[in-house]
Design an enzyme around this catalytic site. Sequence first.
Site, PDB file in Angstrom:
ATOM      1  N   LYS A  52       0.810  -1.221   0.000  1.00  0.00           N
ATOM      2  CA  LYS A  52       0.000   0.000   0.000  1.00  0.00           C
ATOM      3  C   LYS A  52       0.839   1.265   0.000  1.00  0.00           C
ATOM      4  CE  LYS A  52      -4.384  -1.643   1.720  1.00  0.00           C
ATOM      5  NZ  LYS A  52      -5.449  -1.491   2.702  1.00  0.00           N
ATOM      6  N   LYS A  94     -12.154 -11.012  -8.836  1.00  0.00           N
ATOM      7  CA  LYS A  94     -12.964 -11.121  -7.628  1.00  0.00           C
ATOM      8  C   LYS A  94     -14.048 -10.041  -7.620  1.00  0.00           C
ATOM      9  CE  LYS A  94     -12.066 -10.436  -2.769  1.00  0.00           C
ATOM     10  NZ  LYS A  94     -11.109 -10.350  -1.685  1.00  0.00           N
ATOM     11  N   LYS A 142     -13.714  -5.663  -6.301  1.00  0.00           N
ATOM     12  CA  LYS A 142     -12.562  -4.813  -6.605  1.00  0.00           C
ATOM     13  C   LYS A 142     -12.732  -4.058  -7.933  1.00  0.00           C
ATOM     14  CE  LYS A 142      -9.820  -6.039  -3.137  1.00  0.00           C
ATOM     15  NZ  LYS A 142     -10.616  -5.422  -2.060  1.00  0.00           N
TER      16      LYS A 142
HETATM   17  P1  AMP Z   1     -12.598  -6.774   1.359  1.00  0.00           P
HETATM   18  O1  AMP Z   1     -13.866  -6.018   1.151  1.00  0.00           O
HETATM   19  O2  AMP Z   1     -11.959  -7.214   0.093  1.00  0.00           O
HETATM   20  O3  AMP Z   1     -11.654  -6.135   2.342  1.00  0.00           O
HETATM   21  O4  AMP Z   1     -13.026  -8.142   2.065  1.00  0.00           O
HETATM   22  C1  AMP Z   1     -13.656  -8.201   3.310  1.00  0.00           C
HETATM   23  C2  AMP Z   1     -14.042  -9.641   3.576  1.00  0.00           C
HETATM   24  O5  AMP Z   1     -15.012 -10.100   2.615  1.00  0.00           O
HETATM   25  C3  AMP Z   1     -12.893 -10.647   3.504  1.00  0.00           C
HETATM   26  O6  AMP Z   1     -13.093 -11.631   4.501  1.00  0.00           O
HETATM   27  C4  AMP Z   1     -13.021 -11.257   2.124  1.00  0.00           C
HETATM   28  O7  AMP Z   1     -12.524 -12.557   2.065  1.00  0.00           O
HETATM   29  C5  AMP Z   1     -14.525 -11.227   1.897  1.00  0.00           C
HETATM   30  N1  AMP Z   1     -14.787 -11.030   0.464  1.00  0.00           N
HETATM   31  C6  AMP Z   1     -14.733  -9.863  -0.228  1.00  0.00           C
HETATM   32  N2  AMP Z   1     -15.024 -10.046  -1.524  1.00  0.00           N
HETATM   33  C7  AMP Z   1     -15.277 -11.370  -1.680  1.00  0.00           C
HETATM   34  C8  AMP Z   1     -15.624 -12.192  -2.790  1.00  0.00           C
HETATM   35  N3  AMP Z   1     -15.792 -11.690  -4.011  1.00  0.00           N
HETATM   36  N4  AMP Z   1     -15.807 -13.516  -2.575  1.00  0.00           N
HETATM   37  C9  AMP Z   1     -15.641 -14.033  -1.329  1.00  0.00           C
HETATM   38  N5  AMP Z   1     -15.304 -13.327  -0.260  1.00  0.00           N
HETATM   39  C10 AMP Z   1     -15.121 -12.000  -0.408  1.00  0.00           C
END
Ligand code: AMP
Length: 329
Positions: A113, A194, A197
């Site tokens: 980051k 994913k 993002k």
């Molecule tokens: P993030 O928003 O990427 O910081 O993720 C927060 C939590 O949500 C983490 O535990 C990730 O593993 C889960 N997570 C976010 N996006 C996904 C996705 N597309 N599929 C599965 N888990 C997700």
Amino acid sequence: MTTRVFTGLKPTGQLQIGNYLGAIRPLLDLAADPDNDLLVSVADLHALTVQHDPARLRALTLEMVATLLACGLNARAKLFVQSSIPAHTELSYLLESTATYGEMARMIQFKEKSRGQESVRLSLLTYPALMAADILAYQSEVVPVGDDQRQHLELATTLARRFNGTYGDVFTVPRGATPAETARVKDLRDPTTKMGKSGAAGAGVIFLRDEPDAIVAKVRRAVTDNNPTLTYDPRNRSGVANLAVLLGALTGSSPGAALDEIQGAAALKAAVAEALVETLAPIQKRYRELTADPAELLSVLRSGAEVVAGDAVKTVANAREAMGLLSLH
Ligand code: AMP
Ligand code: TRP
């Protein structure tokens, strides 16, 4: 004896179905086990480590809290906002005085980051000390974290051991837990990345607050392929496989089995949209009720903080005393 389990969720983006299936639902499962004493903290202080917008942070924090409540988490877990317990930041400083600059600078997340950034907030460097404080303040035994947080958790265990070895036994040394295998949901329009993002104004993202007609429209425009026979083949048929993963996760079956009774992409999309609406509608209804009365929401958070604060204050008092700080009480 119950096991104290702790986890934190950072409120940095609008919640989508990947967050629900990958993070929230596993927490509901953990909370359902009466052997667990589960603490869940919405880690708003961690959202200050990179450029942020204050109004957006406030809104995302409330969205996270209301969503977790709407999913029923508070019935079995202690839910609170990190910044509402000042003991976390106090303990964080004591742990910064236990850690070294080199340890913090070596963290992969810090390196990623901060790379190429003109200006890096100091809190991005010290972030793992605050995360360790979150965990250690409650004498947590088990911390379920995903891969990206594993290194931070290891540092927390290192700091706990070092502190105990230097100043006497104050902290329980936590261990990580790999969360149960969960569905990895991909973007509907770009099923190789994913969900969450990607940009494109969320055309391939199902937000937890999407209305039913928006859900139906987004799923209808999901990328699939020309093969009319449905098979679960994530490598070669990522679009169909992603819909199968979603349907399986929402209906409690494997992705392959979810395709069994379905013929053709249109029918698969209809089934996925229906399962999404069925899962999200009751959550959205409770969410609307909860957010209709912000005072009530804040009062739930105050009770959450009251329930956990005593433990954190006690741990910090012990840590202060062990380090040689005067106690005036
Ligand atoms: P993030 O928003 O990427 O910081 O993720 C927060 C939590 O949500 C983490 O535990 C990730 O593993 C889960 N997570 C976010 N996006 C996904 C996705 N597309 N599929 C599965 N888990 C997700
Ligand atoms: N840092 C974590 C993240 O970015 C969130 C978090 C804060 C956390 N405190 C924690 C996770 C304590 C586990 C334990 O996702």
